[in-house]
Scaffold this active site. Structure first.
Site, PDB file in Angstrom:
ATOM      1  N   ARG A   1      25.596  70.614  84.210  1.00 39.08           N
ATOM      2  CA  ARG A   1      26.858  70.280  83.594  1.00 39.08           C
ATOM      3  C   ARG A   1      27.093  71.932  82.657  1.00 39.08           C
ATOM      4  NH1 ARG A   1      25.606  66.749  78.649  1.00 39.08           N
ATOM      5  NH2 ARG A   1      25.116  65.426  80.339  1.00 39.08           N
TER       6      ARG A   1
ATOM      7  N   CYS B   1      25.064  58.571  75.522  1.00 43.94           N
ATOM      8  CA  CYS B   1      23.798  59.398  75.267  1.00 43.94           C
ATOM      9  C   CYS B   1      23.646  59.727  73.849  1.00 43.94           C
ATOM     10  CB  CYS B   1      24.122  60.541  75.988  1.00 43.94           C
ATOM     11  SG  CYS B   1      23.021  62.014  75.668  1.00 43.94           S
TER      12      CYS B   1
ATOM     13  N   CYS C   1      19.851  70.253  57.744  1.00 40.96           N
ATOM     14  CA  CYS C   1      18.549  70.330  58.605  1.00 40.96           C
ATOM     15  C   CYS C   1      17.571  71.137  58.194  1.00 40.96           C
ATOM     16  CB  CYS C   1      19.451  70.958  60.106  1.00 40.96           C
ATOM     17  SG  CYS C   1      18.116  70.885  61.378  1.00 40.96           S
TER      18      CYS C   1
ATOM     19  N   CYS D   1      28.490  61.109  74.113  1.00 39.28           N
ATOM     20  CA  CYS D   1      27.101  61.649  73.474  1.00 39.28           C
ATOM     21  C   CYS D   1      27.395  61.782  71.852  1.00 39.28           C
ATOM     22  CB  CYS D   1      27.198  63.278  73.815  1.00 39.28           C
ATOM     23  SG  CYS D   1      27.272  63.517  75.627  1.00 39.28           S
TER      24      CYS D   1
ATOM     25  N   CYS E   1      21.906  78.378  65.514  1.00 43.44           N
ATOM     26  CA  CYS E   1      22.559  77.139  65.224  1.00 43.44           C
ATOM     27  C   CYS E   1      23.158  77.566  63.820  1.00 43.44           C
ATOM     28  CB  CYS E   1      21.549  75.794  65.219  1.00 43.44           C
ATOM     29  SG  CYS E   1      22.458  74.342  64.854  1.00 43.44           S
TER      30      CYS E   1
ATOM     31  N   CYS F   1      18.080  63.906  79.596  1.00 46.52           N
ATOM     32  CA  CYS F   1      18.870  64.899  79.705  1.00 46.52           C
ATOM     33  C   CYS F   1      18.419  66.149  78.825  1.00 46.52           C
ATOM     34  CB  CYS F   1      20.356  64.240  78.859  1.00 46.52           C
ATOM     35  SG  CYS F   1      21.652  65.708  78.820  1.00 46.52           S
TER      36      CYS F   1
ATOM     37  N   CYS G   1      16.462  77.076  63.814  1.00 41.95           N
ATOM     38  CA  CYS G   1      16.929  77.668  65.392  1.00 41.95           C
ATOM     39  C   CYS G   1      17.762  78.680  65.006  1.00 41.95           C
ATOM     40  CB  CYS G   1      17.526  76.368  65.897  1.00 41.95           C
ATOM     41  SG  CYS G   1      16.604  74.966  66.181  1.00 41.95           S
TER      42      CYS G   1
END
Length: 321
Positions: free
Chosen positions: A269, A139, A63, A106, A70, A199, A67
């Site tokens: 959720r 998802c 990646c 997901c 993360c 979402c 962030c």
């Protein structure tokens, strides 16, 4: 203290941002009183049903984003690092979801956004899954996408797309600098334009203010997210926020209650970090939330599935298929 919030909300009288912040910050308002009001609203719209969700980490690490929460970010040396998995592994996960009465499956990829080749791979796989498990809601969570990619996902049968706002617009640059808050909003808007259910949720416990938390709830109301996952920071050693411990179980309950009162009709959720932050109060969160993840998250573990099913049974709740 008599709040009477639920009846007002059920009468279509929305909380203002100022009022919500006052409720959230007021130490004289008991968290259980807020939770009771949230339960009345939750019960009105969802009864005693709970939606179940399951994640497959289909691509890990690799990646370019920074962030601060993360363990897959560009600044981390990832232990779990692999390219997009083969179709058969994704389909096997769908079978597990179906066998365990999971409503939403997901498929999650790390990275800024997918290549066209990766989107085609996901689309081909989703088409196969839909033939085998037509009842299963799919998802996708693939990062930033463009109009053409969204169109392909819709055509393939993707029902929902997750792209979290994560934090408030004010605090965003403290969390990540390699993409903007607007990038995230734009991705959700693209999905809505292509009639894919949006979402979008948050991560609490990253050093944001009380006002930031309320701003998050209202931002999600403004973009009309159908499903709102509330994550609580599970600190990962080596990340920017890896040393933080700012949440208590009661604060988490207060956050969930406010999100329900601000977004009364939406799927709320409890998501990543619920086990380590809510601890023994996890069942109480379902007084306001109506949806949970079952199993592990991306690179952090969840509790064994049987504990979640037992919790639902003990609460007298039903799985919403």
């Amino acid at each position: 203290m008599t709040l009477n919030l639920a009846q007002r909300i059920l009468n279509q009288e929305a909380l203002t941002k100022t009022e919500a912040l006052e409720l959230f910050e007021n130490p004289n308002i008991d968290t259980f009183d807020l939770l009771h009001e949230a339960y009345i609203v939750r019960k009105h719209y969802y009864g005693k049903k709970v939606k179940l969700n399951m994640i497959l980490n289909a691509k890990s690490g690799i990646c370019s984003e920074d962030c601060g929460y993360c363990g897959q970010s560009v600044k981390m040396k990832q232990k779990q690092r692999y390219a997009l998995v083969e179709s058969e592994k994704i389909k096997a996960g769908a079978q597990v979801a179906s066998d365990n009465h999971i409503g939403t499956y997901c498929i999650v990829m790390s990275g800024r956004g997918p290549t066209n080749k990766e989107v085609n791979h996901i689309c081909d796989t989703v088409q196969d899954i839909k033939e085998l498990h037509p009842q299963l809601k799919i998802c996708a969570c693939l990062g930033l996408v463009d109009e053409e990619q969204a169109d392909k996902l819709k055509e393939a049968g993707v029902d929902r797309y997750n792209h979290n706002l994560n934090t408030s617009e004010r605090y965003h640059e403290e969390v990540v600098t390699t993409h903007t808050y607007q990038n995230r909003v734009d991705t959700i808007e693209i999905m809505k334009e292509h009639h894919i259910s949006p979402c979008s949720g948050v991560i609490c416990g990253m050093g944001e203010t009380q006002e930031d938390i309320i701003d998050m709830a209202f931002a999600l109301k403004a973009i009309d997210a159908d499903s709102i996952p509330i994550n609580f920071l599970h600190p990962i050693k080596g990340t920017k926020f890896g040393g933080l411990d700012l949440l208590s179980p009661m604060k988490c309950l207060r956050i969930i209650a406010m999100f329900r009162l601000i977004n009364p009709t939406k799927e709320i959720r409890i998501a990543g970090g619920r086990e380590v932050n809510l601890r023994s109060l996890q069942p109480l969160a379902l007084q306001a939330a109506n949806s949970i993840f079952v199993g592990d998250y991306l690179i952090t573990g969840g509790q064994p599935n049987e504990l979640d099913y037992q919790m639902l049974e003990d609460l007298g709740f039903e799985i919403d298929g």
